[in-house]
Design an enzyme around this catalytic site. Structure first.
Site, PDB file in Angstrom:
ATOM      1  CB  SER A 146      -0.866  -0.001   1.264  1.00  0.00           C
ATOM      2  OG  SER A 146      -1.467   1.255   1.498  1.00  0.00           O
ATOM      3  CE1 TYR A 159      -4.548  -1.863   5.139  1.00  0.00           C
ATOM      4  CE2 TYR A 159      -3.100   0.042   4.991  1.00  0.00           C
ATOM      5  CZ  TYR A 159      -3.847  -0.945   4.380  1.00  0.00           C
ATOM      6  OH  TYR A 159      -3.892  -1.017   3.017  1.00  0.00           O
TER       7      TYR A 159
END
Length: 292
Positions: A146, A159
């Site tokens: 990401s 995360y």
């Protein structure tokens, strides 16, 4: 070399394929002429997408798989190679989110996000890569990191940790595949920026009876939902990723859904590390870790 020339006629296995960028990758793979295996813990979402693809003339299969379970992922790989054929593209995409201060994060939520976002990638590599190596035909492994894999953001630490971990795992895997001499295997890291999905709505929060802790977690969820409103369409993001994967000599490693936007986050991260700057809180994040 085009994505169609490279991938047409091959088999793609995508985890977390029922929604978000996983579904976008599946839909675009179908347009390239791939057979698509949709692996997801959400049986309804996977079946719905399979019906859509089959109606459009694509050969597609939906398979329920919990990527936290190494035996389940091994069974998925065994079934694909037995019933479908050698895998040309493996996308370890399944992932979830978590909001809140790290000290307020429930232990169960921490373990779940680590097991899915990091453990799921490891299980996918361990189950599929030996088979891809043994097949001896060109094959690709894409692991989903990401923009959050090259940034730091408060109130999303679990995360962010997982996406840094996936990027490091993929970098090491690339070196190990090269070291072992498996020239027919390409290992690449996918770093999405803001791409439409339901990951923010379904993200974990905090369960303490603490109004301030809950408010902090929910304020970050709201901020990410604001970013989602202007996020990239998953199929458009998938098209960019596929074309980057094969551009030039096909030796790209970082596949960025928004090259300028994600690339600027990478440049900023390199600058901060080079200057050994401490993390600094910003009133508005320069880079959101928006994702799949």
């Amino acid at each position: 070399m085009s994505a169609r020339d490279t991938f047409a006629g091959g088999v793609a296995v995508i985890t977390g394929a029922g929604s978000g960028i996983g579904a976008g990758l599946a839909r675009h793979a179908a347009t390239l002429g791939m057979t698509v295996v949709l692996a997801d813990i959400d049986a309804t979402a996977a079946a719905r997408l399979r019906a859509e693809l089959v109606d459009g003339g694509t050969e597609a299969l939906d398979m329920v798989c919990d990527v936290r379970d190494s035996d389940a992922v091994e069974a998925l790989a065994e079934r694909v190679y037995r019933d479908v054929g050698p895998v040309r593209l493996l996308v370890n995409n399944a992932g979830i989110e978590q909001f809140g201060y790290l000290w307020d994060t429930p232990v169960a939520n921490w373990n779940r996000i680590m097991d899915i976002n990091v453990g799921g990638v490891f299980h996918g590599v361990r189950a599929f890569l030996p088979r891809m190596i043994a097949a001896g035909t060109p094959a690709w492994v894409w692991n989903m990191s990401s923009i959050g894999g090259v940034a730091v953001v408060p109130l999303q630490a679990p995360y962010i940790v997982t996406k840094h971990a996936v990027l490091a795992l993929t970098e090491c895997l690339r070196l190990e595949v090269d070291h072992a001499g498996h020239d027919h295997i390409r290992v690449q890291a996918v770093l999405p920026g803001a791409v439409v999905s339901n990951i923010f709505e379904s993200a974990g929060g905090v369960d303490q009876q603490n109004n301030a802790a809950q408010a902090a977690a929910e304020s970050q969820r709201a901020a990410m939902l604001d970013i989602k409103a202007a996020a990239m369409d998953p199929v458009a993001a998938a098209e960019v990723v596929f074309e980057q994967a094969v551009a030039g000599d096909g030796d790209a490693f970082y596949l960025l859904t928004q090259p300028e936007y994600v690339g600027s986050a990478m440049t900023e991260r390199a600058r901060v590390l080079s200057n050994q700057e401490p993390p600094r809180l910003r009133t508005k994040p320069r880079f959101d870790p928006a994702r799949h």
